[in-house]
Design a protein around this motif. Structure first.
Motif, PDB file in Angstrom:
ATOM      1  N   TYR A 169       0.816  -1.219   0.000  1.00 22.84           N
ATOM      2  CA  TYR A 169       0.000   0.000   0.000  1.00 22.84           C
ATOM      3  C   TYR A 169       0.849   1.269   0.000  1.00 22.84           C
ATOM      4  CZ  TYR A 169      -3.526  -3.468   0.667  1.00 22.84           C
ATOM      5  OH  TYR A 169      -4.319  -4.574   0.471  1.00 22.84           O
ATOM      6  N   THR A 170       2.111   1.124  -0.439  1.00 23.34           N
ATOM      7  CA  THR A 170       2.983   2.297  -0.571  1.00 23.34           C
ATOM      8  C   THR A 170       3.506   2.354  -2.002  1.00 23.34           C
ATOM      9  OG1 THR A 170       3.645   2.101   1.738  1.00 23.34           O
ATOM     10  CG2 THR A 170       5.062   3.429   0.330  1.00 23.34           C
ATOM     11  N   PRO A 171       3.172   3.426  -2.711  1.00 29.88           N
ATOM     12  CA  PRO A 171       3.640   3.527  -4.102  1.00 29.88           C
ATOM     13  C   PRO A 171       5.168   3.534  -4.176  1.00 29.88           C
ATOM     14  CG  PRO A 171       1.972   5.196  -3.597  1.00 29.88           C
ATOM     15  CD  PRO A 171       2.353   4.562  -2.295  1.00 29.88           C
ATOM     16  N   ALA A 172       5.667   3.221  -5.356  1.00 25.55           N
ATOM     17  CA  ALA A 172       7.120   3.190  -5.582  1.00 25.55           C
ATOM     18  C   ALA A 172       7.736   4.516  -5.150  1.00 25.55           C
ATOM     19  CB  ALA A 172       7.394   2.939  -7.056  1.00 25.55           C
ATOM     20  N   GLY A 173       8.920   4.414  -4.551  1.00 20.92           N
ATOM     21  CA  GLY A 173       9.604   5.629  -4.093  1.00 20.92           C
ATOM     22  C   GLY A 173       9.333   5.923  -2.620  1.00 20.92           C
ATOM     23  N   GLY A 174       8.394   5.202  -2.013  1.00 20.73           N
ATOM     24  CA  GLY A 174       8.032   5.435  -0.609  1.00 20.73           C
ATOM     25  C   GLY A 174       9.044   4.846   0.358  1.00 20.73           C
ATOM     26  N   ALA A 175       8.878   5.207   1.632  1.00 27.86           N
ATOM     27  CA  ALA A 175       9.817   4.742   2.661  1.00 27.86           C
ATOM     28  C   ALA A 175       9.083   3.903   3.704  1.00 27.86           C
ATOM     29  CB  ALA A 175      10.468   5.943   3.335  1.00 27.86           C
ATOM     30  N   ILE A 176       9.752   2.848   4.151  1.00 26.63           N
ATOM     31  CA  ILE A 176       9.165   1.965   5.165  1.00 26.63           C
ATOM     32  C   ILE A 176      10.135   1.874   6.352  1.00 26.63           C
ATOM     33  CG2 ILE A 176       8.460  -0.425   5.645  1.00 26.63           C
ATOM     34  CD1 ILE A 176       7.636  -0.465   2.585  1.00 26.63           C
ATOM     35  N   THR A 177       9.607   2.135   7.540  1.00 27.96           N
ATOM     36  CA  THR A 177      10.443   2.075   8.743  1.00 27.96           C
ATOM     37  C   THR A 177       9.953   0.936   9.623  1.00 27.96           C
ATOM     38  OG1 THR A 177      10.571   4.474   8.638  1.00 27.96           O
ATOM     39  CG2 THR A 177      11.318   3.452  10.684  1.00 27.96           C
TER      40      THR A 177
END
Ligand code: ADP
Length: 276
Positions: A169-177
């Motif tokens: 559910y995060t488009p390309a280029g997003g950040a995940i912590t």
């Protein structure tokens, strides 16, 4: 009672009880009715979820059967086979999640042994990164000393579901912590933060319902079963933990599993219990 419509929710028994007396026993069956309705909804949902990929699959099979051997290029044929494989994969994921849910419901809730959550997170992270295929950045901070008293396979599925959702559910280029840390009350928190599509406040309470999806098409297209958060919530409950969801539409979400101090094992405690 009957005229007032209450007979639907009360099972009523009248029995002679001595001279000129009757004994009236009422039982509130609202809860039983609700459970029965939930069960019926669940069966209907499972059937629907199974039928969709099967319909698509058999449609492609028939198309290929009807086509003369030279009507498709190799590339077209491969494209059809990829689409069919995707539907088969979705069905496998659905069956796996249904089995996980059923085992969560049918196995007794034992306290378990100290589980090294960091090892579970690393395995889940490898899968999430494969799914992301380099389209997201990952920032991972894990407290190696914290363990949780519980069941490792259950915790693994909860940890993994929150992470794969962040990717899906995060488009390309997003950040995940990803954080695994102690909390001020002596407990521990597993948090997955993303910069994805986010969720409207009205939808948040419904996310852990089985088969609830904000956007059915998007969930299916990314291989979602609609059961991941139901599983995560169930696992959290079995570990006396809570699943906390914060989100801002268009900005991102934070999904956390918050464990109470009673479930947390620190290195000193390990001298008393064998690790899993
Ligand atoms: P699914 O297999 O559809 O992802 P889940 O139970 O894991 O099923 O999640 C239910 C729904 O919650 C998803 O369909 C999606 O709409 C929403 N959701 C879950 N995680 C996120 C997230 N990180 N960001 C935005 N929406 C999410």
């Amino acid at each position: 009672l009957e005229r007032g419509g209450l007979a639907r929710t009360l099972s009523l028994h009248l029995a002679p009880y001595g001279v000129g007396q009757f004994l009236m026993v009422t039982r509130d069956i609202t809860q039983i009715e609700r459970l029965e309705n939930t069960r019926k909804d669940f069966v209907a949902n499972v059937s629907h979820e199974m039928r969709t990929p099967l319909t698509v699959l058999s449609g492609f099979v028939e198309t290929l059967q009807d086509m003369p051997g030279d009507a498709l290029t190799d590339e077209q044929r491969r494209h059809y086979l990829d689409l069919m494989a995707q539907q088969a994969h979705n069905m496998q994921a659905l069956v796996a999640d249904l089995l996980t849910l059923s085992s969560l419901e049918s196995t007794p809730n034992r306290e378990g042994a100290p589980v090294l959550v960091t090892a579970l997170v690393r395995t889940a992270l490898a899968q999430a990164q494969a799914l992301s295929a380099g389209q997201h950045t990952f920032d991972v901070r894990l407290d190696e000393t914290l363990r949780i008293l519980g069941q490792d396979t259950e915790l693994a599925s909860a940890v993994g579901n929150l992470l794969t959702n962040a990717v899906r559910y995060t488009p390309a280029g997003g950040a995940i912590t990803v954080l695994w840390e102690s909390t001020p009350d002596g407990g521990a928190a597993y948090r997955v933060r993303d910069t994805g599509i986010g969720i409207e406040p009205a939808d948040i309470p419904r996310l852990t319902e089985r088969f609830f999806r904000v956007d059915r098409g998007r969930s299916r297209a990314t291989g979602g079963t609609g059961l991941g958060l139901a599983i995560a919530k169930h696992v959290a409950m079995r570990h006396e933990a809570t699943l906390d969801i914060r989100s801002t539409p268009g900005k991102g979400s934070v999904f956390s599993i918050l464990f109470p101090a009673a479930r947390v094992c620190r290195p000193d405690d390990l001298l008393r219990a064998p690790a899993q």
